[in-house]
Design a protein around this motif. Sequence first.
Motif, short mmCIF file in Angstrom:
data_model
loop_
_atom_site.label_atom_id
_atom_site.label_comp_id
_atom_site.label_asym_id
_atom_site.label_seq_id
_atom_site.Cartn_x
_atom_site.Cartn_y
_atom_site.Cartn_z
N PRO A 102 0.82 -1.22 0.00
CA PRO A 102 0.00 0.00 0.00
C PRO A 102 0.85 1.27 0.00
O PRO A 102 0.51 2.26 -0.66
N ALA A 103 1.96 1.25 0.72
CA ALA A 103 2.84 2.42 0.77
C ALA A 103 3.43 2.69 -0.61
O ALA A 103 3.51 3.85 -1.07
N ALA A 104 3.86 1.62 -1.29
CA ALA A 104 4.41 1.78 -2.64
C ALA A 104 3.35 2.30 -3.60
O ALA A 104 3.63 3.14 -4.47
N THR A 105 2.12 1.82 -3.45
CA THR A 105 1.03 2.26 -4.32
C THR A 105 0.73 3.75 -4.11
O THR A 105 0.50 4.49 -5.08
N GLU A 106 0.76 4.19 -2.87
CA GLU A 106 0.53 5.61 -2.58
C GLU A 106 1.63 6.47 -3.20
O GLU A 106 1.36 7.50 -3.84
N LEU A 107 2.88 6.05 -3.03
CA LEU A 107 4.00 6.80 -3.61
C LEU A 107 3.91 6.83 -5.13
O LEU A 107 4.13 7.87 -5.76
N ALA A 108 3.59 5.67 -5.72
CA ALA A 108 3.50 5.60 -7.18
C ALA A 108 2.40 6.50 -7.72
O ALA A 108 2.54 7.11 -8.78
N THR A 115 2.36 8.98 -18.71
CA THR A 115 2.86 7.92 -19.59
C THR A 115 3.07 6.62 -18.81
O THR A 115 2.75 5.52 -19.30
N ASP A 116 3.59 6.74 -17.60
CA ASP A 116 3.76 5.57 -16.73
C ASP A 116 2.41 4.90 -16.46
O ASP A 116 2.29 3.68 -16.50
N LEU A 117 1.40 5.72 -16.19
CA LEU A 117 0.08 5.19 -15.90
C LEU A 117 -0.56 4.57 -17.14
O LEU A 117 -1.31 3.59 -17.04
N ASP A 118 -0.26 5.13 -18.30
CA ASP A 118 -0.74 4.52 -19.55
C ASP A 118 -0.17 3.11 -19.68
O ASP A 118 -0.88 2.18 -20.08
N ALA A 190 -8.38 -3.15 -11.14
CA ALA A 190 -9.01 -2.03 -11.84
C ALA A 190 -9.26 -0.87 -10.88
O ALA A 190 -9.06 0.30 -11.23
N ALA A 191 -9.70 -1.19 -9.65
CA ALA A 191 -9.96 -0.14 -8.67
C ALA A 191 -8.68 0.60 -8.28
O ALA A 191 -8.66 1.83 -8.15
N ILE A 192 -7.60 -0.17 -8.10
CA ILE A 192 -6.31 0.46 -7.79
C ILE A 192 -5.89 1.39 -8.93
O ILE A 192 -5.49 2.53 -8.71
N TYR A 193 -6.00 0.88 -10.15
CA TYR A 193 -5.57 1.65 -11.31
C TYR A 193 -6.39 2.94 -11.46
O TYR A 193 -5.83 4.03 -11.69
N HIS A 194 -7.70 2.84 -11.33
CA HIS A 194 -8.55 4.03 -11.52
C HIS A 194 -8.28 5.07 -10.43
O HIS A 194 -8.31 6.28 -10.70
N ALA A 195 -8.00 4.61 -9.22
CA ALA A 195 -7.65 5.56 -8.15
C ALA A 195 -6.33 6.24 -8.46
O ALA A 195 -6.17 7.45 -8.26
N MET A 196 -5.38 5.48 -8.98
CA MET A 196 -4.09 6.05 -9.35
C MET A 196 -4.24 7.02 -10.51
O MET A 196 -3.66 8.10 -10.53
N ARG A 197 -5.06 6.63 -11.48
CA ARG A 197 -5.29 7.49 -12.64
C ARG A 197 -5.92 8.81 -12.23
O ARG A 197 -5.64 9.87 -12.81
N GLY A 198 -6.76 8.78 -11.19
CA GLY A 198 -7.38 9.98 -10.68
C GLY A 198 -6.51 10.73 -9.69
O GLY A 198 -6.95 11.73 -9.10
N ARG A 199 -5.30 10.21 -9.47
CA ARG A 199 -4.33 10.84 -8.54
C ARG A 199 -4.87 10.90 -7.11
O ARG A 199 -4.56 11.82 -6.35
N ASN A 200 -5.68 9.91 -6.77
CA ASN A 200 -6.21 9.83 -5.41
C ASN A 200 -5.38 8.81 -4.64
O ASN A 200 -5.70 7.62 -4.59
N ALA A 204 -6.11 4.82 -3.56
CA ALA A 204 -5.26 3.79 -4.17
C ALA A 204 -4.59 2.94 -3.08
O ALA A 204 -4.53 1.71 -3.18
N ARG A 205 -4.12 3.61 -2.04
CA ARG A 205 -3.50 2.88 -0.92
C ARG A 205 -4.51 1.96 -0.25
O ARG A 205 -4.20 0.81 0.09
N SER A 206 -5.73 2.43 -0.08
CA SER A 206 -6.78 1.63 0.58
C SER A 206 -7.11 0.38 -0.24
O SER A 206 -7.25 -0.72 0.30
N TRP A 207 -7.23 0.55 -1.56
CA TRP A 207 -7.53 -0.59 -2.41
C TRP A 207 -6.38 -1.59 -2.42
O TRP A 207 -6.60 -2.81 -2.44
#
Length: 227
Positions: A102-108, A115-118, A190-200, A204-207
């Motif tokens: 979760p910590a890595a996901t938040e940082l990412a 482009t990375d998210l793409d 998908a939930a993790i990705y969409h949260a990351m895409r939305g910069r939330n 993203a960490r919660s998912w």
Amino acid sequence: MALTDEAIDRIKSMITSGELRPGDKLPKEADLAERLGLSRNSLREAVRALALIRVLDVRQGDGTYVTSLEPQLLLETMSFVVDFHRDHSVRQFLEIRHILEPAATELATRRMTDTDLDRLGAILAELPAEPTVDELVANDLRFHREIAVGAGNPALASLLESLSAPTVRARVWRGRTQEGAVARTREQHAAIYHAMRGRNAEVARSWATVHVAGVEEWLHQALAETA
């Protein structure tokens, strides 16, 4: 599963004893199966499992090779130290993932470029509509590896990579035995990705926490039932 485990153990013994060395090509499937007293199906499943954790490298049209066993990112070393199918200590590795992933996901989420998210989204898109368990796990590894690298902390990425090998077998086991595991994994990715895409980052960490905790809880129950 027991026959596959036996095949895995015999191949690993050939490697750890020095009979097969890094870079060596495995004998032909029929010859190796006869030599080890195993069915070709059991041997094939063992090779597939060992390829997933990078002990073996299957090269289409060429053959199957033993990988380098140098402890790059600690991956190969840890894959031999822990027999994560029988050993309950795999839970310890999942507990560490529960803390770090979760910590890595938040940082990412904060650090990855568009482009990375793409590229992360493209990994999810590559998964077939009805994937096999092996296809799902391979995709899962790529997805989490991309996030770990995207966190921008090489030490964290290296540690997460080293934790990946001991938990691959548990992920495969879960996918084959827990009803709905494949669909659930896809939904959570998908939930993790969409949260990351939305910069939330917090979402993203919660998912990510929910995602890893689900595997951890399933394994706890599965091991209890086995015991």
